[in-house]
Write a protein that holds these residues in place. Structure first.
Motif, PDB file in Angstrom:
ATOM      1  N   UNK A  88      93.508  -4.682  83.397  1.00 27.34           N
ATOM      2  CA  UNK A  88      92.861  -5.993  83.300  1.00 27.34           C
ATOM      3  C   UNK A  88      91.415  -5.863  83.768  1.00 27.34           C
ATOM      4  N   UNK A  89      91.230  -5.368  84.977  1.00 28.54           N
ATOM      5  CA  UNK A  89      89.878  -5.222  85.505  1.00 28.54           C
ATOM      6  C   UNK A  89      89.887  -4.329  86.752  1.00 28.54           C
ATOM      7  N   UNK A 127      93.977 -11.639  76.777  1.00 31.49           N
ATOM      8  CA  UNK A 127      93.208 -11.374  75.563  1.00 31.49           C
ATOM      9  C   UNK A 127      93.118 -12.593  74.658  1.00 31.49           C
ATOM     10  N   UNK A 143      81.008  -1.306  83.806  1.00 31.28           N
ATOM     11  CA  UNK A 143      80.436  -2.657  83.795  1.00 31.28           C
ATOM     12  C   UNK A 143      79.424  -2.742  84.924  1.00 31.28           C
ATOM     13  N   UNK A 152      92.550 -14.922  90.473  1.00 30.00           N
ATOM     14  CA  UNK A 152      91.136 -14.613  90.702  1.00 30.00           C
ATOM     15  C   UNK A 152      90.530 -13.790  89.555  1.00 30.00           C
ATOM     16  N   UNK A 154      91.288   1.054  74.774  1.00 32.61           N
ATOM     17  CA  UNK A 154      91.351   0.036  75.839  1.00 32.61           C
ATOM     18  C   UNK A 154      92.793  -0.199  76.336  1.00 32.61           C
ATOM     19  N   UNK A 156      89.258 -11.987  86.331  1.00 34.74           N
ATOM     20  CA  UNK A 156      88.936 -12.178  84.918  1.00 34.74           C
ATOM     21  C   UNK A 156      89.204 -10.858  84.184  1.00 34.74           C
ATOM     22  N   UNK A 157      89.360 -10.954  82.887  1.00 33.50           N
ATOM     23  CA  UNK A 157      89.565  -9.746  82.081  1.00 33.50           C
ATOM     24  C   UNK A 157      88.224  -9.041  81.863  1.00 33.50           C
ATOM     25  N   UNK A 158      88.203  -7.735  82.087  1.00 29.97           N
ATOM     26  CA  UNK A 158      86.980  -6.953  81.847  1.00 29.97           C
ATOM     27  C   UNK A 158      87.050  -6.340  80.453  1.00 29.97           C
ATOM     28  N   UNK A 212      92.092 -21.732  87.289  1.00 28.08           N
ATOM     29  CA  UNK A 212      92.323 -20.469  86.561  1.00 28.08           C
ATOM     30  C   UNK A 212      93.777 -20.026  86.765  1.00 28.08           C
ATOM     31  N   UNK A 238      95.383 -18.917  99.800  1.00 28.84           N
ATOM     32  CA  UNK A 238      94.135 -18.257  99.406  1.00 28.84           C
ATOM     33  C   UNK A 238      93.891 -18.378  97.897  1.00 28.84           C
ATOM     34  N   UNK A 296      96.267  -4.312  86.927  1.00 38.12           N
ATOM     35  CA  UNK A 296      97.003  -3.955  85.725  1.00 38.12           C
ATOM     36  C   UNK A 296      97.929  -5.116  85.361  1.00 38.12           C
ATOM     37  N   UNK A 342      92.505 -22.353  95.773  1.00 38.65           N
ATOM     38  CA  UNK A 342      91.198 -22.826  95.289  1.00 38.65           C
ATOM     39  C   UNK A 342      90.899 -22.460  93.834  1.00 38.65           C
ATOM     40  N   UNK A 343      91.576 -21.442  93.289  1.00 38.49           N
ATOM     41  CA  UNK A 343      91.327 -21.097  91.882  1.00 38.49           C
ATOM     42  C   UNK A 343      92.450 -21.636  90.983  1.00 38.49           C
TER      43      UNK A 343
END
Lengths: 173, 173
Positions: free
Chosen positions: A50-51, A76, B93, A168, B45, A170-172, A164, A157, A66, A160-161
């Motif tokens: 994922x990132x 995606x 990135x 926390x 990817x 995001x996808x890179x 989303x 924790x 992952x 707050x998100x």
């Protein structure tokens, strides 16, 4: 009756083999984390990326996120909420300079994973984990689950998100 | 003769479809990198994670190393040399603070991927790339291959880690 005795013996022997196999296969059959009852998902190290991230502060780690197939598909497709069955794995290693690399580059610029710190999982089950935004949380160090007290700090924790879906990362691309 | 004309028409039409498909499928069929003639491997990817890193200095990026099946197998078996067919992908990135995360944590500690910088590949073919340790090198930015001059700098930088088959990255367990 003698046939039955042999059959019983065979069943007992087979059970022994199965129990042994369960132990031998390691973490995946290890202790479940408390509260949320999550075990380490088998094969998570083979999941897609994922990132990545670097957390400074007390943790000071390099991490990889992952996702299982449901997680990757949702990311995606840009879904705002993840479907039940989604699992996100957070691997982390201590943040250490690479002496080998820096020697080649001629300056201290390369930071790489040191020893693994722990691995965390978020498991989506909107009914089972309704009280914590539909997510169960787990953390393991060397296959051993973290204590209840620590796991109770996860959701506050992530709260707050909420926009989303409490995630926390995001996808890179 | 009429039958042949139809057949010819069918072949021409099919060729058009194939050419269109090649374009539509994007990067994977894009320009090959010069010198080593490497194209972006389709589906990279989705490959499994080898490791992550943070490079400071001019690059200042967060990176993930992914490997095709041959790469992952060799890494996990602790092989000292990678077999032909191995491909290692380096995604990177820009290294940026996460305002979202830091707001939750109450301090500036979280660094995450910004825009992608470029993606690099090392392809093992001990005969084809004999002059560069058995490895071909490629770099792409937004699907466009890097120039010859840049690619010529790859091997000299990897040469000092000859003992590790010219590969910097260790496997992160």
């Amino acid at each position: 009756m003698k046939g039955f005795a042999y059959l019983l013996l065979a069943v007992v022997a087979l059970t022994g083999v199965l129990v042994y196999m369960a132990h031998a296969s390691g973490h995946a059959d290890g202790e479940a984390a408390p509260i949320f009852g999550i075990k380490i998902p088998p094969g998570y190290r083979d999941w897609r990326l994922i990132s990545v991230a670097h957390e400074e502060g007390n943790l000071n780690d390099l991490r990889a996120l992952l996702g299982n197939d449901a997680a990757i598909k949702a990311y995606r497709e840009g879904k705002l909420t993840f479907p039940d069955g989604t699992i996100i794995a957070r691997l982390a290693w201590s943040y250490v300079p690479s002496e080998e690399n820096n020697k080649v580059f001629g300056r201290a610029q390369s930071f790489v994973p040191g020893p693994a710190t722990n691995v965390q999982f978020m498991v989506k089950d909107s009914r089972k984990y309704a009280a914590t935004g539909g997510w169960g949380f787990a953390q393991f160090k060397d296959g051993k689950p973290a204590a209840d007290a620590l796991l109770r700090t996860c959701f506050p924790c992530h709260e707050p998100v909420k926009a989303r879906d409490f995630v926390f990362t995001h996808y890179a691309p």
